[in-house]
Design a protein around this motif. Structure first.
Motif, PDB file in Angstrom:
ATOM      1  N   UNK A  34       0.828  -1.214   0.000  1.00 51.99           N
ATOM      2  CA  UNK A  34       0.000   0.000   0.000  1.00 51.99           C
ATOM      3  C   UNK A  34       0.860   1.261   0.000  1.00 51.99           C
ATOM      4  N   UNK A  35       2.106   1.137   0.477  1.00 52.00           N
ATOM      5  CA  UNK A  35       3.097   2.229   0.409  1.00 52.00           C
ATOM      6  C   UNK A  35       2.565   3.561   0.948  1.00 52.00           C
ATOM      7  N   UNK A  36       1.973   3.509   2.130  1.00 46.96           N
ATOM      8  CA  UNK A  36       1.543   4.740   2.780  1.00 46.96           C
ATOM      9  C   UNK A  36       0.368   5.433   2.121  1.00 46.96           C
ATOM     10  N   UNK A  37      -0.453   4.696   1.403  1.00 46.15           N
ATOM     11  CA  UNK A  37      -1.637   5.312   0.792  1.00 46.15           C
ATOM     12  C   UNK A  37      -2.840   4.413   0.975  1.00 46.15           C
ATOM     13  N   UNK A  38      -4.031   5.012   0.905  1.00 44.96           N
ATOM     14  CA  UNK A  38      -5.254   4.228   0.970  1.00 44.96           C
ATOM     15  C   UNK A  38      -6.350   4.939   0.188  1.00 44.96           C
ATOM     16  N   UNK A  39      -7.490   4.278   0.101  1.00 45.13           N
ATOM     17  CA  UNK A  39      -8.651   4.814  -0.603  1.00 45.13           C
ATOM     18  C   UNK A  39      -9.757   5.084   0.417  1.00 45.13           C
ATOM     19  N   UNK A  40     -10.355   6.268   0.353  1.00 45.52           N
ATOM     20  CA  UNK A  40     -11.565   6.554   1.128  1.00 45.52           C
ATOM     21  C   UNK A  40     -12.729   6.648   0.140  1.00 45.52           C
ATOM     22  N   UNK A  41     -13.704   5.744   0.300  1.00 45.11           N
ATOM     23  CA  UNK A  41     -14.901   5.743  -0.542  1.00 45.11           C
ATOM     24  C   UNK A  41     -16.071   6.229   0.294  1.00 45.11           C
ATOM     25  N   UNK A  42     -16.798   7.218  -0.218  1.00 43.75           N
ATOM     26  CA  UNK A  42     -17.960   7.753   0.496  1.00 43.75           C
ATOM     27  C   UNK A  42     -19.212   7.057  -0.031  1.00 43.75           C
ATOM     28  N   UNK A  43     -19.780   6.184   0.774  1.00 41.89           N
ATOM     29  CA  UNK A  43     -20.957   5.416   0.391  1.00 41.89           C
ATOM     30  C   UNK A  43     -22.211   6.156   0.833  1.00 41.89           C
ATOM     31  N   UNK A  44     -23.145   6.316  -0.104  1.00 43.94           N
ATOM     32  CA  UNK A  44     -24.461   6.876   0.207  1.00 43.94           C
ATOM     33  C   UNK A  44     -25.491   5.942  -0.413  1.00 43.94           C
ATOM     34  N   UNK A  68     -23.104  -1.676   4.199  1.00 43.16           N
ATOM     35  CA  UNK A  68     -24.410  -2.292   4.438  1.00 43.16           C
ATOM     36  C   UNK A  68     -24.328  -3.382   5.510  1.00 43.16           C
ATOM     37  N   UNK A  69     -23.256  -4.164   5.492  1.00 41.55           N
ATOM     38  CA  UNK A  69     -23.082  -5.210   6.494  1.00 41.55           C
ATOM     39  C   UNK A  69     -23.011  -4.599   7.891  1.00 41.55           C
ATOM     40  N   UNK A  70     -22.395  -3.430   8.001  1.00 38.18           N
ATOM     41  CA  UNK A  70     -22.282  -2.763   9.294  1.00 38.18           C
ATOM     42  C   UNK A  70     -23.585  -2.117   9.729  1.00 38.18           C
ATOM     43  N   UNK A  71     -24.552  -1.984   8.817  1.00 36.81           N
ATOM     44  CA  UNK A  71     -25.816  -1.337   9.154  1.00 36.81           C
ATOM     45  C   UNK A  71     -25.807   0.149   8.896  1.00 36.81           C
ATOM     46  N   UNK A  72     -24.985   0.596   7.929  1.00 33.45           N
ATOM     47  CA  UNK A  72     -24.841   2.021   7.619  1.00 33.45           C
ATOM     48  C   UNK A  72     -25.224   2.285   6.176  1.00 33.45           C
ATOM     49  N   UNK A  73     -25.897   3.411   5.952  1.00 34.37           N
ATOM     50  CA  UNK A  73     -26.233   3.839   4.593  1.00 34.37           C
ATOM     51  C   UNK A  73     -25.479   5.102   4.199  1.00 34.37           C
ATOM     52  N   UNK A  74     -24.837   5.731   5.145  1.00 34.93           N
ATOM     53  CA  UNK A  74     -23.906   6.834   4.877  1.00 34.93           C
ATOM     54  C   UNK A  74     -22.624   6.493   5.633  1.00 34.93           C
ATOM     55  N   UNK A  75     -21.535   6.289   4.900  1.00 36.55           N
ATOM     56  CA  UNK A  75     -20.310   5.830   5.555  1.00 36.55           C
ATOM     57  C   UNK A  75     -19.086   6.161   4.721  1.00 36.55           C
ATOM     58  N   UNK A  76     -17.977   6.339   5.402  1.00 35.08           N
ATOM     59  CA  UNK A  76     -16.681   6.421   4.744  1.00 35.08           C
ATOM     60  C   UNK A  76     -15.977   5.097   4.920  1.00 35.08           C
ATOM     61  N   UNK A  77     -15.665   4.432   3.818  1.00 36.73           N
ATOM     62  CA  UNK A  77     -15.020   3.118   3.887  1.00 36.73           C
ATOM     63  C   UNK A  77     -13.573   3.273   3.450  1.00 36.73           C
ATOM     64  N   UNK A  78     -12.636   2.944   4.346  1.00 38.69           N
ATOM     65  CA  UNK A  78     -11.202   3.063   4.073  1.00 38.69           C
ATOM     66  C   UNK A  78     -10.663   1.710   3.638  1.00 38.69           C
ATOM     67  N   UNK A  79      -9.974   1.704   2.489  1.00 38.91           N
ATOM     68  CA  UNK A  79      -9.453   0.457   1.920  1.00 38.91           C
ATOM     69  C   UNK A  79      -7.998   0.625   1.509  1.00 38.91           C
ATOM     70  N   UNK A  80      -7.222  -0.428   1.738  1.00 36.12           N
ATOM     71  CA  UNK A  80      -5.862  -0.487   1.222  1.00 36.12           C
ATOM     72  C   UNK A  80      -5.879  -1.137  -0.154  1.00 36.12           C
ATOM     73  N   UNK A  81      -4.941  -0.744  -0.984  1.00 39.99           N
ATOM     74  CA  UNK A  81      -4.813  -1.329  -2.319  1.00 39.99           C
ATOM     75  C   UNK A  81      -3.828  -2.487  -2.249  1.00 39.99           C
ATOM     76  N   UNK A  82      -4.354  -3.679  -1.958  1.00 43.57           N
ATOM     77  CA  UNK A  82      -3.521  -4.862  -1.839  1.00 43.57           C
ATOM     78  C   UNK A  82      -3.202  -5.461  -3.195  1.00 43.57           C
ATOM     79  N   UNK A  83      -2.240  -6.375  -3.220  1.00 44.26           N
ATOM     80  CA  UNK A  83      -1.850  -7.025  -4.477  1.00 44.26           C
ATOM     81  C   UNK A  83      -3.011  -7.802  -5.097  1.00 44.26           C
ATOM     82  N   UNK A  84      -3.912  -8.298  -4.253  1.00 42.14           N
ATOM     83  CA  UNK A  84      -5.023  -9.114  -4.747  1.00 42.14           C
ATOM     84  C   UNK A  84      -6.364  -8.388  -4.688  1.00 42.14           C
TER      85      UNK A  84
END
Length: 400
Positions: free
Chosen positions: A183-193, A238-254
């Motif tokens: 991930x080299x010190x970076x990530x993705x923030x996705x704003x789900x609505x 949705x699994x967490x029970x949220x319809x407005x959320x910021x989801x933070x993800x790392x960019x893994x090799x897979x």
């Protein structure tokens, strides 16, 4: 629509943007201090007071519950839910997301890819936990840290053990997590609505810092999100029970690795990076959904005596495999299939012609006695309480 924004920070950018977006669309909106509510449990119907007076009616609320007031804030949200006021984020959803261990446990149950994670409390188990997640370096996280606070990168197992021992000594609970080097010190923030990602940005850490949070000095840029990342972000929210959320993800090799699901995502960074009206998208979604308040389906359906909700698994060898729902005999046994879960896919209100496969899980409502025969056998009758044995405590043996 009459909307209440629950927030302790009237002047915060996110609060002001949401208020402005609602006013621009002609809605009535008030920002209400979460701690000024009173929960009224004295009457026949659930109610709330605000600043000592009975609260006027609202069509919807938008909770912006800070970590320091989680318990009381979620109690207020739960009371609004009991009053059938719509909220995009339920009290349970907020609680789920606020505790990193609970969130990880819930997401892992639904096959959401995450960095390998372990949780132990005894100092003798720390070294094996580090090995369990792939060895040093490891990331150590406080369970309730926010904005990158309480996230430490330990370069060696010895350093990790020392840090964890120190934190345990101050009664802090920590997660031990695999360090995703690629991930080299970076990530993705996705704003789900709702059912989509309305905006996404990539955050990059500065210098030798591995945490990419904006509050840690990280830089941001808007990105067009890959469909695979968008799908994971929406599912995780949705699994967490949220319809407005910021989801933070790392960019893994897979592919994407979910780090965190935030129930009160900040809007300043993502609106600046993408130039998109994220606040407006949130308000528009709430206005569209305001007639559909969240309902505890299990609680409501279980009111009928002898009826309830159960999950029926179509196991290997079941005579239902290869049959359609119409042929399965469920309807004749007073059992209604609400949703069909097949791997990561969910089929709501499946049609009678849907053919069942090995591994399917059916969320059903119906007569409990009829459903019980379709669930792996357990003892139906409570066992009698036996007399205390003459030697109630066995001699101590060391655990293997």
């Amino acid at each position: 629509m009459k909307l209440a924004i629950l927030s302790r920070s009237l002047r915060a950018y996110s609060t002001q943007r949401l208020r402005t977006a609602a006013l621009d669309r002609g809605h009535q909106v008030k920002v209400l201090d979460t701690l000024r509510f009173g929960i009224d449990l004295t009457g026949e119907e659930p109610d709330l007071s605000f600043r000592g007076r009975q609260l006027s009616s609202y069509d919807a609320i938008l909770p912006r519950i800070g970590a320091s007031v989680t318990y009381f804030g979620t109690a207020v949200v739960r009371q609004f839910e009991q009053m059938d006021v719509y909220t995009p984020n339920t009290a349970n959803g907020i609680m789920n997301s606020r505790d990193k261990l609970r969130a990880t446990q819930i997401l892992s149950r639904h096959a959401i890819a995450m960095p390998a994670t372990a949780f132990v409390r005894n100092r003798d188990d720390v070294r094996s936990a580090i090995s369990m997640v792939g060895g040093a370096p490891v990331v150590i996280k406080l369970l309730e840290g926010t904005q990158g606070i309480g996230v430490i990168l330990a370069p060696t197992a010895k350093v990790a053990e020392a840090i964890i021992e120190t934190l345990h000594g101050t009664n802090q609970q920590v997660l031990i997590q695999h360090f995703v080097k690629e991930s080299r010190g970076k990530d993705i923030r996705a704003l789900v609505v709702g059912d989509r990602v309305v905006a996404a940005m990539r955050r990059r850490a500065q210098g030798d810092e591995f945490r990419s949070n904006v509050h840690r000095g990280g830089s941001v840029e808007g990105v067009e999100l890959d469909p695979a990342y968008a799908e994971v972000a929406v599912r995780a929210a949705h699994i967490m029970g949220l319809r407005v959320a910021g989801v933070d993800m790392l960019e893994g090799d897979e592919g994407p690795l979910v780090m965190e699901v935030n129930s009160s995502p900040g809007l300043q960074g993502i609106e600046a990076a993408t130039k998109l009206d994220v606040a407006g998208a949130i308000v528009d979604y709430i206005a569209d959904q305001v007639g559909f308040p969240d309902i505890d389906v299990r609680q409501r359906l279980a009111v009928s005596t002898g009826y309830g909700v159960a999950e029926i698994a179509v196991m290997s060898g079941s005579d239902m495999i290869g049959k359609t729902l119409a042929e399965s005999g469920l309807r004749e046994n007073d059992i209604q299939v609400l949703t069909l879960h097949r791997g990561t896919r969910v089929v709501p209100n499946p049609l009678p012609g849907k053919e069942l496969e090995d591994g399917d899980r059916l969320l059903c409502f119906g007569r409990l006695e009829n459903m019980r025969s379709l669930i792996p056998a357990r003892s139906r009758r409570p066992r009698r309480v036996r007399r205390l044995p003459k030697n109630p405590i066995l001699e101590h043996e060391s655990a293997s």
